[in-house]
Write a protein that holds these residues in place. Structure first.
Motif, short mmCIF file in Angstrom:
data_model
loop_
_atom_site.label_atom_id
_atom_site.label_comp_id
_atom_site.label_asym_id
_atom_site.label_seq_id
_atom_site.Cartn_x
_atom_site.Cartn_y
_atom_site.Cartn_z
N UNK A 77 0.79 -1.23 -0.05
CA UNK A 77 -0.14 -0.10 -0.02
C UNK A 77 0.74 1.35 0.07
N UNK A 78 2.12 1.18 0.59
CA UNK A 78 2.87 2.41 0.70
C UNK A 78 3.38 2.76 -0.56
N UNK A 79 3.84 1.67 -1.38
CA UNK A 79 4.51 1.76 -2.72
C UNK A 79 3.11 2.21 -3.80
N UNK A 80 2.05 1.81 -3.43
CA UNK A 80 0.79 2.15 -4.04
C UNK A 80 0.65 3.76 -4.10
N UNK A 81 0.92 4.36 -2.86
CA UNK A 81 0.59 5.78 -2.85
C UNK A 81 1.89 6.48 -3.23
N UNK A 82 3.01 5.93 -3.42
CA UNK A 82 4.17 6.55 -3.97
C UNK A 82 3.84 6.56 -5.42
N UNK A 83 3.53 5.16 -6.19
CA UNK A 83 3.39 4.99 -7.43
C UNK A 83 2.40 6.26 -7.86
N UNK A 84 1.12 6.51 -7.19
CA UNK A 84 0.10 7.39 -7.59
C UNK A 84 0.68 8.74 -7.57
N UNK A 85 1.27 9.32 -6.45
CA UNK A 85 1.66 10.24 -6.51
C UNK A 85 2.75 10.71 -7.56
N UNK A 86 3.77 9.81 -7.86
CA UNK A 86 5.06 10.05 -8.95
C UNK A 86 4.14 10.29 -10.30
N UNK A 87 3.10 9.41 -10.45
CA UNK A 87 2.44 9.60 -11.94
C UNK A 87 1.66 10.98 -12.14
N UNK A 88 1.04 11.30 -10.81
CA UNK A 88 0.39 12.71 -10.88
C UNK A 88 1.44 13.52 -11.08
N UNK A 89 2.37 13.57 -10.48
CA UNK A 89 3.40 14.75 -10.31
C UNK A 89 4.13 14.91 -11.69
N UNK A 90 4.55 13.67 -12.26
CA UNK A 90 4.95 13.66 -13.63
C UNK A 90 4.00 14.51 -14.83
N UNK A 91 2.81 14.11 -14.59
CA UNK A 91 1.77 14.73 -15.34
C UNK A 91 1.67 15.90 -15.17
N UNK A 92 1.71 16.49 -13.93
CA UNK A 92 1.34 17.71 -13.47
C UNK A 92 2.31 18.89 -13.77
N UNK A 93 3.48 18.32 -13.47
CA UNK A 93 4.78 19.24 -13.62
C UNK A 93 4.87 20.05 -15.07
N UNK A 94 4.03 19.75 -15.92
CA UNK A 94 3.95 20.51 -17.29
C UNK A 94 3.30 21.93 -16.82
N UNK A 95 2.61 22.11 -15.70
CA UNK A 95 2.10 23.09 -15.41
C UNK A 95 3.18 24.35 -15.28
N UNK A 96 4.26 23.96 -14.94
CA UNK A 96 5.04 24.87 -14.42
C UNK A 96 5.75 25.80 -15.47
N UNK A 97 5.65 25.28 -16.97
CA UNK A 97 5.88 26.17 -17.98
C UNK A 97 5.07 27.52 -17.80
N UNK A 98 3.59 27.49 -17.32
CA UNK A 98 2.72 28.58 -17.46
C UNK A 98 3.36 29.64 -16.48
N UNK A 99 4.28 29.40 -15.73
CA UNK A 99 4.62 30.43 -14.70
C UNK A 99 6.35 30.47 -15.01
#
Length: 243
Positions: A146-168
């Motif tokens: 379960x710990x790894x599931x949380x890390x995996x979920x967070x990592x995928x979300x972060x990789x996808x969301x990091x694209x927003x940094x270009x807007x600022x």
């Protein structure tokens, strides 16, 4: 169809990959920022989840914190940081993404430790294990999926969301998409989206393999379904003796 052809043409051009500020440079920036955010969130969320999960306290607070954190848009945090001393920087991006990654890690770690069987804890205590030994040798291995599931979920979300940094004004693969919007180039926008989506899928795959490798107990290859027993053939027990 024309946009897809333009995107493939953009991705097949070696100059777009190898030049300064090209896809490879942006990929390194993207992975650096994402990795730092996931690591920062894990350093805070996992120990806190272990502490709260073992004590059984803070369940309501975790639910509230998780819901509030998910409700705060990452782009809003980046905008707020822009008017603070942090400004437009990779630090702002890392902090915003770490806030975004924190809730799933904390929740899954908490649930993983809460679901450890009480009898297992009592047996470990009866064997004379200290609190630290119980955590590292008994509880953490059982909670690890379960710990790894949380890390995996967070990592995928972060990789996808990091694209927003270009807007600022931040770096990363979002710059390809942002520049495509500025030039009204649908092919470049689609090319950037394909690269980010592929990176997110690869992140998921790599972390599934890591989770499979570090989880104790019997293993089978991930993504491979267990073969059902043949009709009429008795199913073996763990000792190898048919039932």
């Amino acid at each position: 169809m024309s946009a897809l052809a333009d995107a493939l043409r953009y991705l097949n051009d070696p100059l777009n990959w190898n030049r300064s500020g090209g896809i490879l440079d942006l990929l390194v920036q993207h992975l650096t920022v994402s990795g730092a955010a996931v690591l920062a969130a894990a350093v805070l969320a996992v120990p806190l989840g272990v502490l709260l999960g073992r004590s059984g306290r803070g369940r309501g607070g975790i639910v509230v914190l998780s819901n509030v954190s998910r409700a705060v848009p990452t782009l809003a945090l980046l905008t707020v940081f822009a008017v603070t001393p942090i400004g437009f920087s990779d630090t702002a991006t890392v902090v915003a993404l770490a806030v975004f990654a924190f809730p799933p890690m904390l929740t899954n770690t908490y649930v993983g430790f809460r679901e450890v069987d009480r009898d297992v804890r009592e047996a470990a205590r009866a064997m004379g294990m200290s609190r630290g030994q119980m955590v590292t040798r008994v509880e953490f291995p059982l909670a690890l999926p379960l710990v790894m599931t949380g890390i995996r979920t967070a990592a995928v979300q972060v990789v996808a969301t990091a694209t927003l940094a270009a807007l600022v004004g931040g770096g990363g693969l979002g710059r390809i998409i942002n520049l495509g919007f500025g030039q009204q180039d649908l092919g470049q926008i689609l090319a950037g989206a394909l690269v980010v989506a592929t990176l997110a899928l690869l992140t998921e795959l790599v972390l599934v393999l890591v989770s499979w490798a570090v989880t104790p107990g019997p293993r089978r290859l991930p993504f491979r379904a267990a073969h059902p027993s043949r009709v009429g053939e008795p199913e073996p027990t763990s000792s190898g003796v048919p039932l």
